[in-house]
Scaffold this motif. Structure first.
Motif, PDB file in Angstrom:
ATOM      1  N   LEU A 106      31.308  35.103  37.175  1.00 20.95           N
ATOM      2  CA  LEU A 106      32.202  36.193  36.806  1.00 20.95           C
ATOM      3  C   LEU A 106      33.528  35.654  36.285  1.00 20.95           C
ATOM      4  O   LEU A 106      34.066  36.159  35.288  1.00 20.95           O
ATOM      5  N   ARG A 107      34.063  34.626  36.924  1.00 19.46           N
ATOM      6  CA  ARG A 107      35.327  34.038  36.472  1.00 19.46           C
ATOM      7  C   ARG A 107      35.211  33.554  35.023  1.00 19.46           C
ATOM      8  O   ARG A 107      36.082  33.835  34.188  1.00 19.46           O
ATOM      9  N   ASP A 108      34.136  32.850  34.719  1.00 21.28           N
ATOM     10  CA  ASP A 108      33.928  32.354  33.357  1.00 21.28           C
ATOM     11  C   ASP A 108      33.746  33.509  32.369  1.00 21.28           C
ATOM     12  O   ASP A 108      34.247  33.460  31.235  1.00 21.28           O
ATOM     13  N   THR A 109      33.049  34.541  32.798  1.00 22.67           N
ATOM     14  CA  THR A 109      32.802  35.694  31.931  1.00 22.67           C
ATOM     15  C   THR A 109      34.095  36.437  31.636  1.00 22.67           C
ATOM     16  O   THR A 109      34.337  36.878  30.498  1.00 22.67           O
ATOM     17  N   LEU A 110      34.958  36.575  32.624  1.00 29.08           N
ATOM     18  CA  LEU A 110      36.235  37.256  32.414  1.00 29.08           C
ATOM     19  C   LEU A 110      37.123  36.483  31.437  1.00 29.08           C
ATOM     20  O   LEU A 110      37.809  37.085  30.598  1.00 29.08           O
ATOM     21  N   ARG A 111      37.115  35.159  31.528  1.00 30.83           N
ATOM     22  CA  ARG A 111      37.898  34.361  30.578  1.00 30.83           C
ATOM     23  C   ARG A 111      37.414  34.623  29.144  1.00 30.83           C
ATOM     24  O   ARG A 111      38.223  34.786  28.219  1.00 30.83           O
ATOM     25  N   THR A 124      36.473  46.878  26.096  1.00 28.75           N
ATOM     26  CA  THR A 124      37.149  45.646  25.715  1.00 28.75           C
ATOM     27  C   THR A 124      38.241  45.331  26.732  1.00 28.75           C
ATOM     28  O   THR A 124      38.679  46.190  27.501  1.00 28.75           O
ATOM     29  N   TRP A 125      38.705  44.088  26.707  1.00 28.18           N
ATOM     30  CA  TRP A 125      39.817  43.682  27.562  1.00 28.18           C
ATOM     31  C   TRP A 125      41.065  44.514  27.251  1.00 28.18           C
ATOM     32  O   TRP A 125      41.766  44.966  28.155  1.00 28.18           O
ATOM     33  N   ILE A 156      43.850  46.130  40.416  1.00 24.72           N
ATOM     34  CA  ILE A 156      44.995  45.645  41.188  1.00 24.72           C
ATOM     35  C   ILE A 156      45.493  44.320  40.614  1.00 24.72           C
ATOM     36  O   ILE A 156      46.698  44.115  40.439  1.00 24.72           O
ATOM     37  N   GLY A 157      44.573  43.408  40.317  1.00 26.16           N
ATOM     38  CA  GLY A 157      44.961  42.133  39.735  1.00 26.16           C
ATOM     39  C   GLY A 157      45.719  42.311  38.429  1.00 26.16           C
ATOM     40  O   GLY A 157      46.730  41.646  38.183  1.00 26.16           O
ATOM     41  N   GLN A 158      45.252  43.212  37.577  1.00 29.36           N
ATOM     42  CA  GLN A 158      45.923  43.452  36.300  1.00 29.36           C
ATOM     43  C   GLN A 158      47.279  44.114  36.508  1.00 29.36           C
ATOM     44  O   GLN A 158      48.256  43.769  35.828  1.00 29.36           O
ATOM     45  N   LEU A 159      47.374  45.051  37.439  1.00 34.11           N
ATOM     46  CA  LEU A 159      48.645  45.727  37.708  1.00 34.11           C
ATOM     47  C   LEU A 159      49.698  44.723  38.178  1.00 34.11           C
ATOM     48  O   LEU A 159      50.848  44.750  37.734  1.00 34.11           O
ATOM     49  N   VAL A 160      49.294  43.825  39.074  1.00 34.72           N
ATOM     50  CA  VAL A 160      50.220  42.800  39.569  1.00 34.72           C
ATOM     51  C   VAL A 160      50.597  41.849  38.431  1.00 34.72           C
ATOM     52  O   VAL A 160      51.784  41.540  38.242  1.00 34.72           O
ATOM     53  N   ALA A 161      49.615  41.381  37.678  1.00 36.53           N
ATOM     54  CA  ALA A 161      49.897  40.444  36.585  1.00 36.53           C
ATOM     55  C   ALA A 161      50.853  41.067  35.571  1.00 36.53           C
ATOM     56  O   ALA A 161      51.797  40.407  35.106  1.00 36.53           O
ATOM     57  N   SER A 163      53.023  43.462  36.101  1.00 34.90           N
ATOM     58  CA  SER A 163      54.354  43.649  36.693  1.00 34.90           C
ATOM     59  C   SER A 163      55.145  42.350  36.707  1.00 34.90           C
ATOM     60  O   SER A 163      56.384  42.367  36.709  1.00 34.90           O
ATOM     61  N   LEU A 164      54.452  41.205  36.699  1.00 36.09           N
ATOM     62  CA  LEU A 164      55.089  39.885  36.701  1.00 36.09           C
ATOM     63  C   LEU A 164      55.140  39.264  35.306  1.00 36.09           C
ATOM     64  O   LEU A 164      55.619  38.134  35.162  1.00 36.09           O
ATOM     65  N   ASP A 165      54.620  39.994  34.316  1.00 37.72           N
ATOM     66  CA  ASP A 165      54.536  39.478  32.950  1.00 37.72           C
ATOM     67  C   ASP A 165      53.784  38.143  32.931  1.00 37.72           C
ATOM     68  O   ASP A 165      54.168  37.187  32.237  1.00 37.72           O
ATOM     69  N   ALA A 166      52.714  38.067  33.707  1.00 39.68           N
ATOM     70  CA  ALA A 166      51.923  36.840  33.834  1.00 39.68           C
ATOM     71  C   ALA A 166      50.889  36.764  32.713  1.00 39.68           C
ATOM     72  O   ALA A 166      50.477  37.782  32.151  1.00 39.68           O
ATOM     73  N   PRO A 167      50.404  35.567  32.382  1.00 43.93           N
ATOM     74  CA  PRO A 167      49.380  35.422  31.347  1.00 43.93           C
ATOM     75  C   PRO A 167      48.049  36.016  31.803  1.00 43.93           C
ATOM     76  O   PRO A 167      47.814  36.166  33.008  1.00 43.93           O
ATOM     77  N   PRO A 168      47.160  36.339  30.851  1.00 45.17           N
ATOM     78  CA  PRO A 168      45.901  37.000  31.200  1.00 45.17           C
ATOM     79  C   PRO A 168      45.080  36.278  32.262  1.00 45.17           C
ATOM     80  O   PRO A 168      44.508  36.917  33.144  1.00 45.17           O
ATOM     81  N   GLU A 169      45.015  34.943  32.191  1.00 43.46           N
ATOM     82  CA  GLU A 169      44.169  34.233  33.153  1.00 43.46           C
ATOM     83  C   GLU A 169      44.673  34.396  34.582  1.00 43.46           C
ATOM     84  O   GLU A 169      43.899  34.305  35.527  1.00 43.46           O
ATOM     85  N   GLN A 170      45.967  34.663  34.736  1.00 47.92           N
ATOM     86  CA  GLN A 170      46.497  34.870  36.083  1.00 47.92           C
ATOM     87  C   GLN A 170      45.913  36.133  36.705  1.00 47.92           C
ATOM     88  O   GLN A 170      45.748  36.216  37.919  1.00 47.92           O
ATOM     89  N   MET A 171      45.567  37.106  35.873  1.00 48.13           N
ATOM     90  CA  MET A 171      44.921  38.311  36.392  1.00 48.13           C
ATOM     91  C   MET A 171      43.627  37.968  37.099  1.00 48.13           C
ATOM     92  O   MET A 171      43.297  38.542  38.145  1.00 48.13           O
ATOM     93  N   ILE A 172      42.870  36.992  36.554  1.00 47.83           N
ATOM     94  CA  ILE A 172      41.598  36.609  37.166  1.00 47.83           C
ATOM     95  C   ILE A 172      41.842  36.017  38.555  1.00 47.83           C
ATOM     96  O   ILE A 172      41.165  36.365  39.526  1.00 47.83           O
ATOM     97  N   ALA A 173      42.805  35.119  38.659  1.00 45.39           N
ATOM     98  CA  ALA A 173      43.113  34.505  39.949  1.00 45.39           C
ATOM     99  C   ALA A 173      43.544  35.546  40.968  1.00 45.39           C
ATOM    100  O   ALA A 173      43.139  35.506  42.135  1.00 45.39           O
ATOM    101  N   LEU A 174      44.364  36.492  40.532  1.00 48.65           N
ATOM    102  CA  LEU A 174      44.801  37.563  41.435  1.00 48.65           C
ATOM    103  C   LEU A 174      43.625  38.448  41.837  1.00 48.65           C
ATOM    104  O   LEU A 174      43.433  38.765  43.008  1.00 48.65           O
TER     105      LEU A 174
END
Length: 216
Positions: A106-111, A124-125, A156-161, A163-174
């Protein structure tokens, strides 16, 4: 200032034909999460869910019986669809049923999805990001001072990312850190929105509840 408390749904039925139902453990997680909020004196004055059964069941088992407002932006991305598209229509057995293999894949697919791949997926993303933002606007466009939302890990991961103006891949980690029934808190006003607390599980802190913690 007002508070938006976003709770991830409790444990769903991983590997089952119908994933979108809480497991028995999921109902237990929800009960103690609701009890913990009430002991803390945190009583919501607005309830919101997505449209998924596991989200609504979590809210009900938490003990909040009022009919919630709904917004589909709080729903999870369709990971089954993303995986089916990636593998040409049929998800391999290990990806479907083995947790480690599932989440690594799933992690690879999300990237790939974030980079414009997984062509042919239902969403789409860019569309996913837009609907999460719309869900935030829907939940916070209110006079309520304590808004409780039941959502899913990806939203939730996307909302947090965001709010922090984080890069897209950070959403996956969150996303992959978000525990079942964990509590993520935001502070908002008509002009501001910022993260206050991420992925908290005070209800699993007592030793007798520690074994109830799950991630999927």
């Amino acid at each position: 200032m007002a508070e938006l408390l976003v709770v991830r749904h409790a444990q769903a039925s991983f590997g089952a034909e119908n994933y979108d139902q809480l497991s028995e453990l999921g109902h237990r997680q929800s009960v103690i999460a609701g009890e913990t909020l009430r002991r803390m004196g945190w009583v919501p004055d607005r309830l919101v869910t997505g449209t998924l059964a596991r989200q609504k069941q979590t809210l009900q088992s938490m003990g909040f019986k009022e009919e919630p407002d709904e917004h589909p932006g709080w729903n999870e991305y369709d990971f089954h669809d993303l995986l089916r598209v990636r593998f040409g229509g049929t998800i391999p057995g290990p990806v479907q049923n083995d947790r480690k293999t599932h989440f690594r894949t799933l992690r690879d697919t999300l990237r790939d999805w974030q980079a414009g791949g997984v062509v042919g997926a239902r969403e789409t993303w860019a569309a996913f990001k837009s609907r999460v933002e719309a869900a935030k606007v829907f939940a916070t466009g209110t006079e309520a001072k304590r808004v409780l939302v039941i959502s899913s890990g990806g939203a939730i991961g996307q909302l947090v990312a965001a709010s922090l103006d984080a890069p897209p891949e950070q959403m996956i980690a969150l996303n992959l850190q978000v525990k079942n029934t964990s509590m993520t808190r935001f502070i908002f006003t008509p002009r501001a929105f910022f993260l206050h607390e991420f992925n908290a599980t005070p209800h699993f802190a007592p030793p007798e509840h520690a074994a109830l913690l799950t991630y999927s």
